[in-house]
Enzyme design. Structure first.
Site, PDB file in Angstrom:
ATOM      1  N   GLU A   1       0.792  -1.235   0.000  1.00 37.57           N
ATOM      2  CA  GLU A   1       0.000   0.000   0.000  1.00 37.57           C
ATOM      3  C   GLU A   1       0.826   1.287   0.000  1.00 37.57           C
ATOM      4  O   GLU A   1       0.803   2.050   0.974  1.00 37.57           O
ATOM      5  CB  GLU A   1      -0.941   0.016   1.210  1.00 37.57           C
ATOM      6  CG  GLU A   1      -1.982  -1.066   1.161  1.00 37.57           C
ATOM      7  CD  GLU A   1      -3.112  -0.845   2.163  1.00 37.57           C
ATOM      8  OE1 GLU A   1      -3.064   0.129   2.926  1.00 37.57           O
ATOM      9  OE2 GLU A   1      -4.047  -1.657   2.155  1.00 37.57           O
TER      10      GLU A   1
ATOM     11  N   GLU B   1      -5.633  -8.389   1.216  1.00 33.89           N
ATOM     12  CA  GLU B   1      -6.195  -7.998   2.516  1.00 33.89           C
ATOM     13  C   GLU B   1      -7.666  -7.675   2.346  1.00 33.89           C
ATOM     14  O   GLU B   1      -8.059  -6.996   1.388  1.00 33.89           O
ATOM     15  CB  GLU B   1      -5.526  -6.723   3.071  1.00 33.89           C
ATOM     16  CG  GLU B   1      -4.157  -6.921   3.645  1.00 33.89           C
ATOM     17  CD  GLU B   1      -3.573  -5.632   4.211  1.00 33.89           C
ATOM     18  OE1 GLU B   1      -4.334  -4.705   4.553  1.00 33.89           O
ATOM     19  OE2 GLU B   1      -2.340  -5.558   4.304  1.00 33.89           O
TER      20      GLU B   1
HETATM   21  C1  GCO Z   1      -2.906  -2.057   5.193  1.00 34.54           C
HETATM   22  C2  GCO Z   1      -2.408  -2.284   6.226  1.00 34.54           C
HETATM   23  C3  GCO Z   1      -2.776  -2.985   7.412  1.00 34.54           C
HETATM   24  C4  GCO Z   1      -3.904  -2.390   8.196  1.00 34.54           C
HETATM   25  C5  GCO Z   1      -5.228  -2.814   7.664  1.00 34.54           C
HETATM   26  C6  GCO Z   1      -6.400  -2.286   8.461  1.00 34.54           C
HETATM   27  O1  GCO Z   1      -2.178  -2.664   4.400  1.00 34.54           O
HETATM   28  O2  GCO Z   1      -3.781  -1.230   5.125  1.00 34.54           O
HETATM   29  O3  GCO Z   1      -1.619  -3.213   5.586  1.00 34.54           O
HETATM   30  O4  GCO Z   1      -1.568  -2.839   8.019  1.00 34.54           O
HETATM   31  O5  GCO Z   1      -3.783  -2.811   9.494  1.00 34.54           O
HETATM   32  O6  GCO Z   1      -5.383  -2.365   6.373  1.00 34.54           O
HETATM   33  O7  GCO Z   1      -6.385  -0.901   8.452  1.00 34.54           O
END
Ligand code: GCO
Length: 452
Positions: free
Chosen positions: A176, A364
């Site tokens: 990200e 994710e």
């Molecule tokens: C992301 C983050 C995570 C966060 C999750 C929840 O990649 O956004 O990798 O570290 O914890 O998205 O906000």
């Protein structure tokens, strides 16, 4: 756990096909703790969280889930939940305490033990090289705004490939970039807490150059590796069917969904839609055009919600703002994100339309809700409903022929949620942070059954 789960009768793992990758995702800074163990250097999150007012309740990541010392305990739980793929990240400052130069063998040895333990338990490790925890020593020299970071990142990626590539097949170069540059170098709400376009634009360009440089290193050293990188994304809709809101939504889409992936796919920065980005060319050096794109084996997409966007005269550069979900009378999570499972379907359609993308993996997806703990059970029906509703949308996309071939839940255990500290709980497994006791939540039992 039957009473904890809504029946989604048509949802079965088999419908996704045999080659669909099922997993769970975590990140080093959010879980490991032991922030200065065995020669580790400080990361920007170690220093940022020392500053008052930066993280909710003054929470710090120095203990977190004790994953550094007790990785076996949590990998055992991955196995217990029948999860075949485990995504985690490598802490740059464990391996290069100053970000460059002197290598800390203890850091390499540690990750080798974690990787070996995954294999011993029959779990496939998926490595993220960079998940936001830049070594502080590099930040002291400008961090992502200093072009030298590209060479340092290449050095770090090379060490990772040489140290772990004999066993690890699945790689994600970076997690990200829109969030660590946007929140960390434009809004100042994440580490390192810098603000403004003059920090943001060089950070963006150097992040893109680094993603590509890292991917090239992996390809060269590990010709058989399965190489991806991950992007945050949200389905975007205009607040109303009015030209000014529609135009604002397009600008927000360029910033949130297109800024990183389009150069990487060879399409350049979306400067037509977002004029303020034009300043990025100031940071170009000769030859950069040829070093912005890479043919990834897969693209990791991370989606949690949708955003409603309206025109805003007062928001500099963007001329757009979010209509907060809490003001829209919709169901929200602890993060105040709208529960809107159709977002993930719309996102898959949107990214599927790029012919340059070979394959999409949802690296994710998940939700934070307040958990109800009674004795040795944790009731979190909303979380299992959220995951199932999202999987229904992914299945629909898959059945329509969209190129999605994996799903990783965020996340294994409750952990350190960046500027929100330990308050939002995203885990399939509950942690009592006082005692470090783990309890598999209803959603964890659901996922284990689903994957059986
Ligand atoms: C992301 C983050 C995570 C966060 C999750 C929840 O990649 O956004 O990798 O570290 O914890 O998205 O906000």
């Amino acid at each position: 756990m039957a009473s904890d789960t809504t029946n989604h009768p048509q949802l079965s793992k088999d419908l996704f096909g045999d080659d669909f990758a099922w997993g769970v995702s975590t990140a080093a800074l959010q879980t490991e703790g032991s922030c200065d163990a065995d020669g580790k250097g400080a990361s920007i999150w170690d220093t940022f969280t020392q500053r008052t007012g930066k993280v909710l309740n003054g929470h710090k990541p120095d203990i977190a889930c004790q994953f550094y010392d007790n990785y076996q305990r949590d990998i055992d739980l991955v196995k217990q939940l029948n999860i075949p793929n485990f995504r985690f990240s490598i802490s740059w400052s464990r391996i290069l305490p100053k970000g460059e130069g002197q290598v800390n063998q203890a850091g390499i040895d540690h990750y080798n033990r974690v990787i070996d333990y995954c294999f011993q338990q029959g779990i496939e490790p998926w490595l993220t090289i960079y998940h936001w925890d830049l070594p502080q020593a590099l930040e002291d020299k400008g961090g992502w705004t200093n072009r030298d970071v590209v060479g340092h990142f290449k050095e770090f990626a090379t060490i990772c490939a040489n140290s772990f590539g004999d066993r690890v097949t699945n790689w994600m170069v970076m997690n990200e970039p829109a969030v660590f540059t946007g929140a960390g170098y434009f809004l100042g709400i994440h580490a390192p807490g810098r603000k403004g376009l003059r920090n943001f634009l060089p950070a963006v360009h150097h992040a893109v150059l680094s993603i590509v440089a890292g991917a090239k290193v992996l390809r060269q050293l590990l010709p058989d590796a399965h190489i991806g990188t991950t992007f945050s994304c949200s389905h975007i809709e205009p607040y109303a069917d009015k030209p000014r809101h529609i135009a604002a939504a397009k600008r927000a889409d360029a910033l949130i969904n297109r800024l990183f992936i389009e150069p990487v796919l060879g399409l350049g920065y979306p400067t037509d839609e977002l004029k303020a980005l034009k300043g990025i060319y100031k940071y170009f050096e000769p030859g950069d055009e040829d070093n912005l794109s890479f043919d990834f084996d897969f693209i990791g997409l991370q989606n949690y919600t949708r955003e409603i966007i309206k025109y805003s005269f007062f928001t500099p550069y963007l001329g757009a703002s979010l209509v907060k979900a809490e003001n829209r009378g919709v169901e929200i999570t602890t993060m105040k994100w709208e529960v809107y499972p159709q977002s993930i379907y719309e996102i898959l359609k949107k990214y599927n339309a790029y012919p340059q993308i070979r394959k999409i993996i949802i690296t994710e997806n998940g939700a934070s809700f307040p958990d109800e703990v009674t004795g040795d059970a944790v009731h979190d029906k909303k979380r299992s409903d959220y995951i199932q509703a999202n999987l229904q949308q992914i299945l629909k996309a898959k059945q329509e022929g969209l190129k999605v071939s994996g799903y990783f839940v965020w996340t294994l255990t409750d952990n350190f949620e960046w500027a929100e500290g330990y308050h939002p709980r995203f885990g399939l497994i509950y942690i009592d942070f006082e005692t470090q006791q783990r309890i598999i939540k209803g959603s964890g039992h659901w996922y284990a059954n689903f994957l059986r």
